[in-house]
Write a protein that holds these residues in place. Structure first.
Motif, PDB file in Angstrom:
ATOM      1  N   ASN A  75       0.903  -1.079  -0.074  1.00 10.95           N
ATOM      2  CA  ASN A  75      -0.038   0.106   0.160  1.00 10.95           C
ATOM      3  C   ASN A  75       1.031   1.254   0.012  1.00 10.95           C
ATOM      4  O   ASN A  75       1.689   1.442   0.929  1.00 10.95           O
ATOM      5  CB  ASN A  75      -0.944   0.033   1.272  1.00 10.95           C
ATOM      6  CG  ASN A  75      -1.934  -1.123   1.151  1.00 10.95           C
ATOM      7  OD1 ASN A  75      -2.365  -1.209  -0.047  1.00 10.95           O
ATOM      8  ND2 ASN A  75      -2.235  -1.720   2.059  1.00 10.95           N
ATOM      9  N   LYS A 108       1.542   5.023  -0.015  1.00  4.57           N
ATOM     10  CA  LYS A 108       0.929   6.349   0.439  1.00  4.57           C
ATOM     11  C   LYS A 108       1.817   7.373  -0.467  1.00  4.57           C
ATOM     12  O   LYS A 108       2.991   7.620  -0.188  1.00  4.57           O
ATOM     13  CB  LYS A 108       0.847   6.868   1.795  1.00  4.57           C
ATOM     14  CG  LYS A 108       0.274   7.892   1.936  1.00  4.57           C
ATOM     15  CD  LYS A 108      -0.325   7.575   3.534  1.00  4.57           C
ATOM     16  CE  LYS A 108      -1.436   8.886   3.563  1.00  4.57           C
ATOM     17  NZ  LYS A 108      -2.842   8.569   3.946  1.00  4.57           N
ATOM     18  N   ARG A 126      -8.318   3.270  -5.046  1.00  5.09           N
ATOM     19  CA  ARG A 126      -7.612   3.712  -3.796  1.00  5.09           C
ATOM     20  C   ARG A 126      -8.130   3.018  -2.545  1.00  5.09           C
ATOM     21  O   ARG A 126      -9.359   2.731  -2.564  1.00  5.09           O
ATOM     22  CB  ARG A 126      -7.438   5.189  -3.498  1.00  5.09           C
ATOM     23  CG  ARG A 126      -6.716   5.931  -4.652  1.00  5.09           C
ATOM     24  CD  ARG A 126      -7.037   7.498  -4.360  1.00  5.09           C
ATOM     25  NE  ARG A 126      -6.317   8.231  -5.622  1.00  5.09           N
ATOM     26  CZ  ARG A 126      -4.935   8.664  -5.563  1.00  5.09           C
ATOM     27  NH1 ARG A 126      -4.190   8.633  -4.519  1.00  5.09           N
ATOM     28  NH2 ARG A 126      -4.638   9.358  -6.585  1.00  5.09           N
ATOM     29  N   ASN A 127      -7.145   3.007  -1.520  1.00  2.00           N
ATOM     30  CA  ASN A 127      -7.465   2.464  -0.304  1.00  2.00           C
ATOM     31  C   ASN A 127      -8.386   3.623   0.572  1.00  2.00           C
ATOM     32  O   ASN A 127      -8.230   4.686   0.155  1.00  2.00           O
ATOM     33  CB  ASN A 127      -6.287   1.893   0.556  1.00  2.00           C
ATOM     34  CG  ASN A 127      -5.702   0.732   0.001  1.00  2.00           C
ATOM     35  OD1 ASN A 127      -6.365  -0.272  -0.537  1.00  2.00           O
ATOM     36  ND2 ASN A 127      -4.465   0.855  -0.161  1.00  2.00           N
ATOM     37  N   PRO A 128      -9.138   3.197   1.622  1.00  2.00           N
ATOM     38  CA  PRO A 128      -9.805   4.306   2.375  1.00  2.00           C
ATOM     39  C   PRO A 128      -8.701   5.314   2.608  1.00  2.00           C
ATOM     40  O   PRO A 128      -9.148   6.563   3.016  1.00  2.00           O
ATOM     41  CB  PRO A 128     -10.175   3.542   3.439  1.00  2.00           C
ATOM     42  CG  PRO A 128     -10.689   2.213   3.257  1.00  2.00           C
ATOM     43  CD  PRO A 128      -9.375   1.891   1.803  1.00  2.00           C
ATOM     44  N   ASP A 129      -7.567   5.064   2.948  1.00  2.00           N
ATOM     45  CA  ASP A 129      -6.698   6.172   3.695  1.00  2.00           C
ATOM     46  C   ASP A 129      -5.986   6.650   2.422  1.00  2.00           C
ATOM     47  O   ASP A 129      -5.262   7.848   2.551  1.00  2.00           O
ATOM     48  CB  ASP A 129      -5.494   5.367   4.324  1.00  2.00           C
ATOM     49  CG  ASP A 129      -4.469   4.644   3.705  1.00  2.00           C
ATOM     50  OD1 ASP A 129      -4.778   4.209   2.416  1.00  2.00           O
ATOM     51  OD2 ASP A 129      -3.695   3.983   4.015  1.00  2.00           O
ATOM     52  N   GLY A 130      -6.386   6.593   1.040  1.00  2.00           N
ATOM     53  CA  GLY A 130      -5.779   7.354  -0.033  1.00  2.00           C
ATOM     54  C   GLY A 130      -4.804   6.884  -0.806  1.00  2.00           C
ATOM     55  O   GLY A 130      -4.183   7.150  -1.671  1.00  2.00           O
ATOM     56  N   SER A 131      -4.136   5.718   0.030  1.00  2.07           N
ATOM     57  CA  SER A 131      -3.161   5.034  -0.451  1.00  2.07           C
ATOM     58  C   SER A 131      -3.354   4.128  -1.576  1.00  2.07           C
ATOM     59  O   SER A 131      -4.610   3.994  -1.894  1.00  2.07           O
ATOM     60  CB  SER A 131      -2.363   4.131   0.569  1.00  2.07           C
ATOM     61  OG  SER A 131      -3.134   3.213   0.991  1.00  2.07           O
TER      62      SER A 131
END
Length: 105
Positions: free
Chosen positions: A3, A5, A34-39
């Motif tokens: 993942n 970032k 994208r992952n929930p954290d934006g990564s």
């Protein structure tokens, strides 16, 4: 799977941007999941074997850094060598002048 970032200026981002392509073949980064954290989930695979994307980016970056440092050191050595040669030339000319001047005392 890694993942990633997004960080401005790091090698991973450079590799992703290079892989996006140019011109009409360029892929749109907005289309990426994208992952929930934006990564971004990144899977770097060769011949069915997953490799560590961050490790590859780090090795490339280290190689480039080493190359730049070696070239900078060579330039510096060349510059210092020229300066030292010029100083030695000046010293030799001064010694010649000194010998000529004191020859008539």
């Amino acid at each position: 799977m890694t993942n990633y970032k997004i960080k401005h200026g790091d090698m991973e981002l450079w590799l992703i941007l290079a892989a996006l392509g140019k011109g009409e073949q360029r892929k749109n980064p907005d289309d990426f999941t994208r992952n929930p954290d934006g990564s971004l989930p990144v899977k770097f695979e060769v011949g069915g074997v997953e490799l560590d994307f961050s490790n590859v980016a780090k090795r490339i970056e280290d190689s480039i850094d080493s190359l730049v440092m070696n070239n900078a050191q060579q330039l510096l050595n060349t510059k210092y060598s020229r300066i030292i040669n010029e100083i030695e030339d000046i010293q030799n000319r001064l010694e010649d002048q000194k010998a000529t001047l004191f020859k008539y005392e």
